[in-house]
Design a protein around this motif. Structure first.
Motif, short mmCIF file in Angstrom:
data_model
loop_
_atom_site.label_atom_id
_atom_site.label_comp_id
_atom_site.label_asym_id
_atom_site.label_seq_id
_atom_site.Cartn_x
_atom_site.Cartn_y
_atom_site.Cartn_z
N ALA A 114 0.81 -1.21 0.00
CA ALA A 114 0.00 0.00 0.00
C ALA A 114 0.84 1.26 0.00
CB ALA A 114 -0.94 0.00 1.21
N THR A 115 2.15 1.13 -0.14
CA THR A 115 3.02 2.30 -0.26
C THR A 115 2.76 2.94 -1.61
OG1 THR A 115 4.68 1.21 1.12
CG2 THR A 115 5.39 3.12 -0.18
N ALA A 116 2.43 4.23 -1.61
CA ALA A 116 1.94 4.88 -2.82
C ALA A 116 2.90 4.77 -4.01
CB ALA A 116 1.63 6.34 -2.53
N ASP A 117 4.20 4.97 -3.77
CA ASP A 117 5.12 4.97 -4.90
C ASP A 117 5.36 3.58 -5.47
OD1 ASP A 117 6.76 3.89 -2.98
OD2 ASP A 117 8.25 5.49 -3.02
N ARG A 118 4.90 2.53 -4.77
CA ARG A 118 4.98 1.18 -5.31
C ARG A 118 3.76 0.84 -6.15
NH1 ARG A 118 9.98 -0.14 -5.50
NH2 ARG A 118 9.94 -2.34 -4.97
N LEU A 119 2.79 1.73 -6.20
CA LEU A 119 1.55 1.48 -6.94
C LEU A 119 1.40 2.41 -8.13
CD1 LEU A 119 -0.83 1.04 -3.87
CD2 LEU A 119 0.12 -0.79 -5.31
N THR A 120 2.42 3.19 -8.44
CA THR A 120 2.32 4.20 -9.50
C THR A 120 2.02 3.58 -10.85
OG1 THR A 120 3.86 5.65 -8.33
CG2 THR A 120 3.52 6.07 -10.68
N ARG A 121 2.80 2.61 -11.27
CA ARG A 121 2.60 2.02 -12.60
C ARG A 121 1.30 1.22 -12.66
NH1 ARG A 121 6.18 0.99 -17.11
NH2 ARG A 121 5.41 -0.76 -18.36
N LEU A 122 0.98 0.51 -11.58
CA LEU A 122 -0.28 -0.22 -11.54
C LEU A 122 -1.45 0.74 -11.70
CD1 LEU A 122 -1.17 -3.17 -9.25
CD2 LEU A 122 -2.81 -1.35 -9.57
N ASN A 123 -1.36 1.90 -11.05
CA ASN A 123 -2.44 2.88 -11.17
C ASN A 123 -2.56 3.42 -12.59
OD1 ASN A 123 -4.29 3.80 -9.07
ND2 ASN A 123 -2.46 3.90 -7.80
N GLU A 124 -1.43 3.64 -13.25
CA GLU A 124 -1.49 4.10 -14.63
C GLU A 124 -2.22 3.09 -15.50
OE1 GLU A 124 2.58 4.67 -15.58
OE2 GLU A 124 2.78 6.56 -14.47
N ALA A 125 -1.95 1.81 -15.29
CA ALA A 125 -2.64 0.76 -16.05
C ALA A 125 -4.10 0.66 -15.66
CB ALA A 125 -1.93 -0.58 -15.83
N TRP A 126 -4.38 0.84 -14.37
CA TRP A 126 -5.77 0.74 -13.89
C TRP A 126 -6.64 1.81 -14.52
CZ3 TRP A 126 -8.41 -2.94 -11.57
CH2 TRP A 126 -9.63 -2.64 -10.96
N ARG A 127 -6.09 3.00 -14.70
CA ARG A 127 -6.87 4.09 -15.31
C ARG A 127 -7.21 3.80 -16.77
NH1 ARG A 127 -3.57 7.39 -11.89
NH2 ARG A 127 -1.96 7.62 -13.49
N ARG A 128 -6.38 2.97 -17.42
CA ARG A 128 -6.66 2.59 -18.81
C ARG A 128 -7.51 1.32 -18.88
NH1 ARG A 128 -1.01 3.51 -18.97
NH2 ARG A 128 -0.67 1.24 -19.09
N HIS A 129 -7.67 0.68 -17.76
CA HIS A 129 -8.34 -0.62 -17.68
C HIS A 129 -9.84 -0.41 -17.50
CE1 HIS A 129 -8.78 -4.84 -16.60
NE2 HIS A 129 -9.29 -4.52 -15.44
N ALA A 130 -10.63 -1.33 -18.04
CA ALA A 130 -12.07 -1.28 -17.81
C ALA A 130 -12.39 -2.31 -16.73
CB ALA A 130 -12.82 -1.61 -19.09
N PRO A 131 -12.38 -1.90 -15.46
CA PRO A 131 -12.51 -2.89 -14.38
C PRO A 131 -13.89 -3.51 -14.32
CG PRO A 131 -12.59 -0.66 -13.50
CD PRO A 131 -12.26 -0.53 -14.96
N GLU A 132 -13.92 -4.73 -13.82
CA GLU A 132 -15.19 -5.39 -13.55
C GLU A 132 -15.86 -4.69 -12.37
OE1 GLU A 132 -14.56 -9.50 -12.77
OE2 GLU A 132 -13.20 -9.77 -14.48
N GLU A 133 -17.12 -5.03 -12.16
CA GLU A 133 -17.81 -4.50 -10.99
C GLU A 133 -17.08 -4.94 -9.72
OE1 GLU A 133 -20.57 -2.48 -10.71
OE2 GLU A 133 -20.16 -2.20 -12.85
N PRO A 134 -17.02 -4.08 -8.72
CA PRO A 134 -16.30 -4.46 -7.50
C PRO A 134 -16.95 -5.65 -6.80
CG PRO A 134 -17.55 -2.44 -7.17
CD PRO A 134 -17.61 -2.74 -8.63
N VAL A 135 -16.15 -6.44 -6.14
CA VAL A 135 -16.67 -7.54 -5.33
C VAL A 135 -17.34 -6.98 -4.08
CG1 VAL A 135 -16.05 -9.65 -4.10
CG2 VAL A 135 -14.87 -9.05 -6.22
N VAL A 136 -16.75 -5.91 -3.55
CA VAL A 136 -17.34 -5.18 -2.42
C VAL A 136 -17.48 -3.73 -2.87
CG1 VAL A 136 -17.05 -4.46 -0.03
CG2 VAL A 136 -16.28 -6.74 -0.75
N GLY A 137 -18.73 -3.26 -2.97
CA GLY A 137 -18.97 -1.93 -3.52
C GLY A 137 -18.59 -0.80 -2.59
N THR A 138 -18.85 -0.95 -1.30
CA THR A 138 -18.54 0.08 -0.33
C THR A 138 -17.91 -0.57 0.88
OG1 THR A 138 -20.42 1.41 -1.05
CG2 THR A 138 -19.44 1.98 1.07
#
Length: 313
Positions: free
Chosen positions: A288-312
């Motif tokens: 959960a360290t922010a700078d370890r998730l930078t590239r994953l986040n870039e890909a996630w923004r381009r990704h069309a995610p499925e519906e969340p398993v837990v919405g809230t």
């Protein structure tokens, strides 16, 4: 540099990046290593380079070894505060995935185990297992003998096998996802007994503590891991404040295996990657360290995610 030389380098950039990522465990460091290699290619007497791919591989590998041996890297990694950088499946930096060995070599579980190898052992293991180089080629890349290459590989394989959870058996992706879905449901419901049943006897859980702890948090035994996971997945106002709002939980493929991603307003704030074998969880890695998730986040923004398993959450 002429366009032909640039094109030749760019044609191999993806392979170099995936090699660097396996050697360093960090996408950001891998990109820096590839750029260093490009600068050396730019400055080289290219007319004297008979096999550009071999030359670039040698330079890139040794750039990575220099980084692994640096005082800063030794301090950071030996201090116990380092985990590999997770990447969303489909990221070209994950590289070849045609064989089990190639897929396993980029899993967070194996990348973490590779930290326990010497830099040369790690390089030999990656070049052989993930890229199928022969010992003669590896010897030329690392300036060692073929016999030394074989010895390094033998030691590396033994160390990885000795500490690998789940016996190195590849789980079917659909089955692995179902295990993680059941695991998440049990964690959210507080059914610790069901969590225990979904864990192997030698399970380990490792977390970076969202960068708040000086050392990694390591938990062993089924009961302790179950309690640790239950506490981690229990929503609280303090956790929501730390995350920046209410979260949704998604299951997505990360480094070849299922992971639970915590998302706030379209931004991934945490990832828990699972290794699954024989229908049970063999290891968990929480990042959960922010700078370890930078590239994953870039890909996630381009990704069309499925519906969340837990919405809230």
């Amino acid at each position: 540099m002429d366009s032909a030389a640039i094109d030749r380098f760019e044609a191999g950039r993806g392979r170099l990046a995936s090699l660097a990522y396996r050697l360093l465990g960090s996408a950001a460091d891998a990109e820096d290593a590839v750029q260093d290699t490009f600068l050396r290619w730019q400055a080289a007497d290219r007319e004297r380079i008979e096999v550009p791919e071999a030359w670039l591989t040698k330079v890139l590998t040794n750039v990575c070894l220099d980084r692994l041996r640096s005082a800063h890297a030794r301090h950071e990694r030996s201090a116990g505060a380092w985990l590999p950088e997770p990447l969303l499946d489909g990221d070209p930096m994950l590289g070849p995935a045609d064989t089990f060995e190639q897929r396993e070599s980029v899993s967070l579980a194996v990348l973490t185990l590779l930290e326990r190898l010497s830099p040369v052992e790690r390089a030999v293991y990656v070049l052989r297992e993930a890229f199928s180089y022969g010992h003669a080629e590896i010897a030329g890349i690392l300036d060692i003998t073929e016999s030394a290459s074989q010895q390094h590989l033998h030691r590396a394989r033994n160390r990885v096998a000795a500490e690998r959870r789940g016996g190195g058996v590849e789980a079917d992706p659909a089955s692995a996802r179902r295990v993680v879905e059941e695991f998440l449901a049990a964690a959210m419901s507080g059914r610790t007994d069901r969590l225990v049943a979904l864990l192997t006897d030698d399970v380990t859980a490792v977390s970076d503590g969202a960068g708040l702890a000086r050392r990694l948090l390591r938990v062993t035994t089924r009961e302790r891991v179950a309690s640790f996971v239950r506490a981690g997945f229990k929503p609280t106002p303090a956790k929501r404040r730390l995350a920046g709002g209410s979260l949704s939980l998604h299951i997505a493929p990360v480094n070849g295996g299922p992971a639970v991603l915590a998302v706030v307003d379209g931004r991934v704030v945490g990832a828990v990657a699972f290794a699954v074998g024989d229908g049970r969880v063999t290891s968990l890695h929480g990042i959960a360290t922010a700078d370890r998730l930078t590239r994953l986040n870039e890909a996630w923004r381009r990704h069309a995610p499925e519906e969340p398993v837990v919405g809230t959450w």
